[in-house]
Every structure is written in structure tokens, then in C-alpha cells.
Design an enzyme around this catalytic site. Structure first.
Site, short mmCIF file in Angstrom:
data_model
loop_
_atom_site.label_atom_id
_atom_site.label_comp_id
_atom_site.label_asym_id
_atom_site.label_seq_id
_atom_site.Cartn_x
_atom_site.Cartn_y
_atom_site.Cartn_z
N TYR A 135 0.84 -1.20 0.00
CA TYR A 135 0.00 0.00 0.00
C TYR A 135 0.87 1.26 0.00
CZ TYR A 135 0.88 0.71 5.03
OH TYR A 135 1.47 0.94 6.26
N CYS A 136 0.29 2.34 -0.51
CA CYS A 136 0.89 3.67 -0.42
C CYS A 136 -0.15 4.57 0.22
CB CYS A 136 1.35 4.17 -1.78
SG CYS A 136 0.03 4.35 -3.01
N PHE A 137 -0.12 5.87 -0.06
CA PHE A 137 -1.06 6.75 0.65
C PHE A 137 -2.48 6.65 0.11
CE2 PHE A 137 -3.11 10.93 1.42
CZ PHE A 137 -3.22 10.80 2.79
N SER A 145 2.12 2.47 -5.08
CA SER A 145 1.84 1.06 -4.78
C SER A 145 1.62 0.26 -6.06
CB SER A 145 0.63 0.93 -3.85
OG SER A 145 -0.51 1.56 -4.38
N TYR A 204 -3.47 4.00 2.42
CA TYR A 204 -3.43 4.30 3.85
C TYR A 204 -4.55 5.26 4.25
CZ TYR A 204 -1.67 5.78 8.42
OH TYR A 204 -1.55 6.07 9.76
#
Length: 354
Positions: free
Chosen positions: A94-96, A102, A123
């Protein structure tokens, strides 16, 4: 190769058994992350800042090209790092926001032979889900009692009897008083405290009571989420009343092996509230090794502060359970006996939960 995106609840379920990789920058990760996630940043902090500046002043295309220049030398290292930590061929990433970072990382891992899924919404979606956990109505019962009553031990004993608990102090890595950081690991950030707390709450069944320890709004450096704090103020409190001398003995046992300088600092920190004369006496006793005397002085202060805090919050629905022991197992049983004998009172506060 198409990247698989999965929704938050499925992601959290799979995260129980799979490696979770957070590809955000270290500064983002350190502020807050999914519990158990491992940080393998696509960009370091300075690199992320540079790309952001390029994006703002030169546009997306230039930012993407600079990103590729920075990432390209790291590709093999990324794959090697993930394969070293993953015991299976499946990985979660995952990323933001669940976007380019991601997706790019997942594409790379898929190309290397791993099966990779990313968190839809990233996130940010996780944080929204965590916030919702402390906003939903919870059937709380608060375990109260003056300092040294062994409330945390009681909470843990209740859990052994298949009761639902949330150990606020355990999550916060702090016992709640000026002495609360002693013998504890560093506290999490505010955001990570909320993440850990919400994950615990998410696991619980709202059809059954949830026990929590009576706490102030702040536990060391972290604060309780305000919606949860409001619920705690309205919840019934079972106050365990333990004799003063037993509470003194507990504090001596808890801090008896702590060095003098470590104990001196919190005493000086509460000097204004405790009073210079009392602090001076406490430090003299401390230097003599008379920890029982130090504990007596501290407890007199904390007893007044505890009562003041309750009066200030205008708490109602407080039920006292008296005991002659500091044994957590016995006191947990006394509390359950009280709840079983007073089902009508508690049920009127949380219908259909007992």
C-alpha cells in the site's frame, strides 16, 4: 500485467498471514502505518520532497521522469528485500492513496514472480476505517480505582475469562501517571496509537460488554480519540476500592528495582502540584531507600487528583466494589460477581449486552 486491488476489510484479513509492505517515505511511515507493515520506501524523504517540488513547478510529466530516474537503480534491491522477508509468494502493498507508488511497486513484484495485491484507497482508506471504529457506539464498562489498585492487572484477568477488553495503557506504552513511562518502551505517535487502538476495537463484538480502564484524556504524550473519550465519560464505572497500604505495597513492587534518578525526575515534574515540601520529603525518603514513604506521599497526591478528575467530569453510574486484597484474579472475580448480581442496573445502561 494487471494489478489486483482489494478493499480494506479483505486487506486487513489477509494481512494477518501475509507480509505487508508500506512503500511510502520513512517520514510518512513513522507518523503512522498499518500494524505489522514493513517500510520499503519507493522514495526516501528528500526524494519525495524533490519530486513534489518538480510536480508543483514543472508538471506531472517531469515529476514522473525524475521519479523513474531515482527508482530505477533500486529495482533489484526492492525485489530482493521483499523476497527475503516473505515466506510465501503472496505480498500485500500500500501507499497513501493506492495510486502510482503502490501500483508501480506491485507491478515490479508481479514481474519478479510474486503475487501482489494493493490496498484500494491506500493508507488514507485505512485511516478512515480506523476513525470509524472509535465513532461507533460501544458497550463499555470502565474499571476504575485509585492509583495502585491494580486496574491493569484486573483487565488482563478479565480477558483470561473470555471477557472483551481494550488495554489502553498497554497500547499507549504508558501507565498514565507522571511515573507512567518508567520501564515502558517508547510511546507510539498519536496517529499510530489511534491505529493500534482502532484495530483492537475492530476485532471486538459490540453485542457484548467491552472492559476498559479508567483513564484521563491524555495517556502520557498520546490522547484518546475524542469520540471514544465521550463514550467513556458516559459509561458505567466499576470502582475497585483497595486498602491504602496494599496500594503502597503495589507501587513499591512496581518501582522497587528502578534507579533513584529515574524516580527523581517524575517527582520533580509534579513539584508544583505536589508542593515543594512534599517533594523535598519524598526525595529524602527516596535517597534513603524508603520507597514505601515515597509511595505514600505520591498516593496522597494522586488520590486527590483522581477524585478531582471524577468531580470535574461529573461522572455518574459509579459502582464501588470493596476488596481486602491486591490480587488481580480475586478482584476480577469480585467485579464479575457484582456485575452478575446487578445485571438490571448495568443492562439499563447498555441494553441487551449481558
Amino acid at each position: 500485467m494487471e494489478v489486483c486491488k482489494i478493499e480494506i476489510n479483505s486487506f486487513l484479513e489477509q494481512a494477518k498471514t501475509l507480509v505487508v509492505v508500506d512503500v511510502r517515505s520513512p517520514i510518512e511511515f513513522n507518523k503512522g502505518h498499518l500494524p505489522g507493515a514493513i517500510n520499503i520506501p519507493l522514495f526516501e524523504d528528500a526524494e519525495r520532497s524533490e519530486i513534489g517540488t518538480i510536480y508543483k513547478h514543472q508538471g506531472k510529466d517531469d515529476a514522473v521522469i525524475r521519479g523513474l530516474e531515482l527508482v530505477s537503480p533500486k529495482l533489484a534491491t526492492f525485489v530482493k528485500s521483499v523476497k527475503e522477508i516473505s515466506k510465501t509468494s503472496e505480498v500485500l502493498v500500500y501507499c497513501f492513496r493506492g495510486g502510482m507508488r503502490s501500483s508501480s511497486f506491485a507491478w515490479l513484484l508481479n514481474t519478479s514472480g510474486l503475487k501482489t495485491s494493493i490496498l484500494e484507497g491506500g493508507y488514507k482508506k485505512f485511516r478512515n476505517e480506523m476513525i470509524s471504529q472509535v465513532e461507533k457506539p460501544l458497550p463499555l464498562i470502565i474499571i476504575g480505582g485509585s492509583t495502585g489498585s491494580g486496574k491493569t492487572e484486573i483487565i488482563h484477568e478479565l480477558a483470561k475469562s473470555s471477557n472483551q477488553i481494550v488495554d489502553l495503557e498497554g497500547i499507549a506504552h504508558h501507565k498514565g501517571s507522571a511515573f507512567g513511562a518508567i520501564n515502558e518502551p517508547p510511546q507510539p505517535t498519536q496517529q499510530q496509537f489511534e491505529n493500534l487502538l482502532s484495530i483492537d476495537i475492530k476485532k471486538l463484538c459490540v453485542a457484548q460488554h467491552i472492559f476498559m480502564e479508567d483513564e484521563s484524556f491524555s495517556i502520557g504524550r498520546v490522547k484518546l480519540p475524542y469520540p471514544l473519550w465521550l463514550q467513556m465519560k458516559k459509561a458505567p464505572i466499576i470502582k475497585i476500592v483497595v486498602p491504602f497500604e496494599i496500594r503502597v505495597q503495589r507501587l513499591v513492587e512496581d518501582y522497587g528495582n528502578t534507579d533513584i534518578e529515574t524516580l527523581r525526575k517524575p517527582l520533580l515534574a509534579i513539584q508544583r502540584r505536589l508542593g515543594g515540601q512534599h517533594v523535598k520529603a519524598a526525595i529524602e525518603f527516596l535517597e534513603k531507600g524508603e520507597l514505601d514513604k515515597v509511595a505514600e506521599i505520591a498516593l496522597n497526591y494522586y488520590d486527590e487528583a483522581y477524585q478531582f478528575n471524577h468531580d470535574k467530569r461529573e461522572l455518574k453510574n459509579i459502582y464501588e466494589v470493596h476488596t481486602t486484597t491486591g490480587d488481580g484474579k480475586i478482584n476480577a472475580a469480585l467485579i464479575m460477581d457484582f456485575l452478575n448480581s446487578e445485571k438490571q442496573i448495568i443492562s439499563s445502561l447498555h441494553p441487551n449486552k449481558i
